[in-house]
Motif scaffolding. Structure first.
Motif, short mmCIF file in Angstrom:
data_model
loop_
_atom_site.label_atom_id
_atom_site.label_comp_id
_atom_site.label_asym_id
_atom_site.label_seq_id
_atom_site.Cartn_x
_atom_site.Cartn_y
_atom_site.Cartn_z
N UNK A 107 -50.25 13.73 -25.86
CA UNK A 107 -49.88 12.56 -27.25
C UNK A 107 -50.36 11.97 -28.05
N UNK A 108 -50.47 12.89 -29.17
CA UNK A 108 -51.44 12.07 -30.44
C UNK A 108 -51.03 11.02 -31.13
N UNK A 109 -51.57 9.92 -31.68
CA UNK A 109 -50.91 8.99 -32.03
C UNK A 109 -50.71 9.56 -33.75
N UNK A 110 -49.19 9.53 -34.08
CA UNK A 110 -49.10 10.37 -35.50
C UNK A 110 -50.24 9.08 -37.25
N UNK A 117 -61.76 0.64 -30.76
CA UNK A 117 -62.15 1.41 -31.17
C UNK A 117 -62.11 2.66 -31.72
N UNK A 118 -61.93 3.54 -30.51
CA UNK A 118 -61.73 4.63 -30.32
C UNK A 118 -60.45 5.13 -30.32
N UNK A 119 -59.38 3.76 -30.45
CA UNK A 119 -57.77 4.10 -30.98
C UNK A 119 -57.54 4.00 -32.14
N UNK A 120 -58.41 3.07 -33.10
CA UNK A 120 -58.53 3.07 -34.56
C UNK A 120 -58.90 4.72 -35.53
N UNK A 121 -59.51 5.52 -34.63
CA UNK A 121 -59.54 7.21 -34.96
C UNK A 121 -61.23 7.62 -35.28
N UNK A 122 -61.76 8.75 -35.27
CA UNK A 122 -62.58 9.81 -34.73
C UNK A 122 -63.60 8.92 -35.54
N UNK A 123 -63.43 9.25 -37.03
CA UNK A 123 -64.08 8.79 -38.02
C UNK A 123 -64.77 7.38 -37.82
N UNK A 124 -63.90 6.25 -37.73
CA UNK A 124 -64.57 4.80 -37.44
C UNK A 124 -65.57 4.59 -36.29
N UNK A 161 -54.81 17.64 -34.52
CA UNK A 161 -55.85 16.70 -34.98
C UNK A 161 -56.97 17.33 -36.31
N UNK A 162 -56.97 16.54 -37.42
CA UNK A 162 -57.57 16.89 -38.85
C UNK A 162 -59.57 17.05 -38.44
N UNK A 163 -60.13 18.46 -38.62
CA UNK A 163 -61.64 18.52 -38.93
C UNK A 163 -62.25 17.16 -39.72
#
Length: 407
Positions: free
Chosen positions: A302-305, A127-134, A1-3
Motif C-alpha cells: 500500500x502507498x499512502x494517498x 520522518x520517512x512516513x512524512x514523504x521522501x522529499x522531507x 509515487x511521484x518523481x
C-alpha cells in the motif's frame, strides 16, 4: 509515487547512508582484522564498490522501479534470484538499521544505548512516513554537518604533532584473508549508494540521474573514508584503533582541541540517524516491490494517498528494527549485514552481465570483477557472520519454494 528527487537529492541520500556507522563504527572491526592494513582493505572494498555501483547504475537506468537488485535479478535472471536478492537486502539492511540506531545510542548515552536506539528508530520511521522529499532535506542537513566535523577532526589530528606516518604502513604479518575480511567489514560502509537505486520510482529522469548520482556519491565517500582513516591511524596506530570503542572520539581526544571531542560525539549521533533514515527509505521500498509481487504479504504494497510513501512497509520495517535495536550487538550486526549486502551485490553484478550492448553493457570485466570480489569478501567474513547469513538465505529460499508449491 511521484518523481521528486534530482541529482543533488539522490547524491545526498547516498552520502547520508555511507557516512553513518561506516566512519564511526566500522573502522575498529576492520583494524581488528587487518591492523593498519585496513587501508589496503579499504582500497579493495572501494574497487569492488565501484564495480557494484557501475553495474547498479546501468541496471537502474534500464529498470527505473523501486526495489533495486530485487527488480534487476527478477527481470534478468529469473524470479528466484530476484527473490533471493530482495531477501538478502531486506534482512541485511534491517541489521544495518539496528547497527545505525545502536551507534547513535552508544555515542549519545552509552549507559542506555538500547533505549536511545529504539527511540531513534521510532523518530526516523516517522520522518520517512512524512514523504521522501522531507527525508532528502533532513539528510542534506545531516551530510553537511558530518562533513564539517570530519574536516575539523582531520585538520586537528594532522596538525597536533602526535601523528606518525610510519603507523600507516601494513604490518609484516598481514595476510590476504585478513585484508579480505577487513574489506568485507568496510564494504558495509560503502553500500549506501544502493539507496539511490531503490528509490528508482521517485527520481526524475532516472536514466540520467541515477548513474551520475551513484558514481558521484561513491567518489565523495571514498575520499572522505581514505582521509579520515589515514588521519585516525596516524594518531592511534593499528592496535590502538582495533581496541577503540569510539575511535574518532579517541582521535579527537588525542588531538587536544577543546570542544572537538563533544562535536565528534554529536556528529556521530547525527550521522547514524541520517544513515538510519536513508536505510529505512531503501528497505521499505524493497519491501514494497516484493509485496507487489507477493513475495511478502501483499498488504505491505500500500502507498499512502497523501504522503505518497509505502507507509505499511515503512511501519513494518520500523517495528522489526526496533526489536533488533533493543536486543542486538553492533559488531555482530555489521558482520551479518555485510554478508547479506555482498550477496545482494553479487546478484546485481550477475544481472549486469546479461545486459546487451544496446541495453547499457560496455564490457563484462566490470560485473565479472564485482561478482568475484563480492563472493570473496563475503566468505572471508567472521565465521559466525557467514553461518548466520547462510542460514537466513536458506530460509529465504525455503519461503520461495513453499510459495511456489502453494501456487
Amino acid at each position: 509515487m511521484h518523481r521528486r528527487l534530482g541529482v543533488l537529492d539522490a547524491v545526498t541520500v547516498g552520502l547520508g547512508s555511507m557516512l553513518g556507522a561506516g566512519i564511526f563504527a566500522a573502522l575498529a572491526p576492520a583494524a581488528r582484522a587487518a591492523g593498519s592494513g585496513l587501508l589496503v582493505g579499504l582500497a579493495l572494498a572501494a574497487v569492488v564498490a565501484y564495480c557494484n555501483a557501475t553495474s547498479s547504475a546501468r541496471l537502474a537506468a534500464r529498470h527505473p522501479a523501486s526495489g533495486g537488485t530485487y527488480v534487476y535479478g527478477r527481470e534478468r535472471l529469473g524470479d528466484f534470484w530476484g527473490h533471493l536478492a530482495g531477501w538478502a537486502f531486506v534482512t541485511g539492511k534491517t541489521a544495518s538499521c539496528a547497527a545505525m540506531a545502536l551507534t547513535a545510542g552508544s555515542y549519545a548515552w552509552p549507559e542506555h544505548a538500547h533505549a536511545v536506539a529504539v527511540a531513534a528508530v521510532a523518530a526516523m520511521t516517522a520522518v520517512n512516513h512524512a514523504g521522501v522529499q522531507k527525508s532528502a532535506w533532513v539528510t542534506r542537513a545531516v551530510v553537511g554537518l558530518v562533513l564539517a566535523v570530519l574536516a575539523a577532526l582531520v585538520t586537528a589530528v594532522l596538525t597536533s604533532g602526535g601523528t606518525d606516518a610510519a603507523r600507516l604502513g601494513p604490518g609484516a604479518d598481514l595476510t590476504v584473508p585478513a585484508v579480505l575480511q577487513a574489506a568485507g567489514l568496510l564494504f558495509f560502509a560503502f553500500a549506501g549508494y544502493a539507496r539511490i537505486a531503490t528509490l528508482g520510482e521517485e527520481v526524475r529522469d532516472p536514466a540520467r540521474v541515477i548513474p551520475r548520482a551513484v558514481l558521484t556519491a561513491l567518489a565523495v565517500a571514498l575520499a572522505v573514508y581514505a582521509v579520515v582513516a589515514a588521519a585516525v591511524l596516524s594518531v592511534l596506530g593499528g592496535e590502538g584503533l582495533a581496541d577503540a570503542g569510539a575511535p574518532l572520539t579517541e582521535a579527537a581526544r588525542a588531538a587536544g582541541v577543546p570542544g572537538l571531542e563533544g562535536a565528534v560525539r554529536v556528529a556521530a549521533v547525527v550521522a547514524a540517524l541520517g544513515a538510519l533514515l536513508t536505510l529505512v527509505l531503501g528497505v521499505s521500498r524493497t519491501v514494497l516491490a516484493m509485496a507487489r509481487d507477493r513475495h511478502l504479504p501483499h498488504a505491505l504494497a500500500a502507498v499512502h494517498p497523501r504522503f505518497e510513501v509505502p507507509h505499511r512497509a515503512g511501519l513494518a520495517v520500523g517495528a522489526v528494527v526496533a526489536v533488533l535495536a533493543a536486543t542486538a550487538d553492533v559488531r555482530g550486526a555489521i558482520g551479518f549485514s555485510s554478508f547479506g549486502v555482498l550477496v545482494y551485490y553479487a546478484i546485481a553484478n550477475a544481472s549486469a552481465w546479461t545486459l546487451t550492448s544496446s541495453r547499457g553493457r560496455r564490457r563484462r570485466v566490470v560485473p565479472a570483477a564485482g561478482l568475484a570480489g563480492c563472493l570473496a569478501m563475503a566468505f572471508a567474513l567472521p565465521v559466525s557472520s557467514v553461518l548466520a547469513g547462510a542460514a537466513v538465505l536458506t530460509a529465504g529460499a525455503a519461503v520461495f519454494a513453499l510459495r511456489r508449491a502453494r501456487r
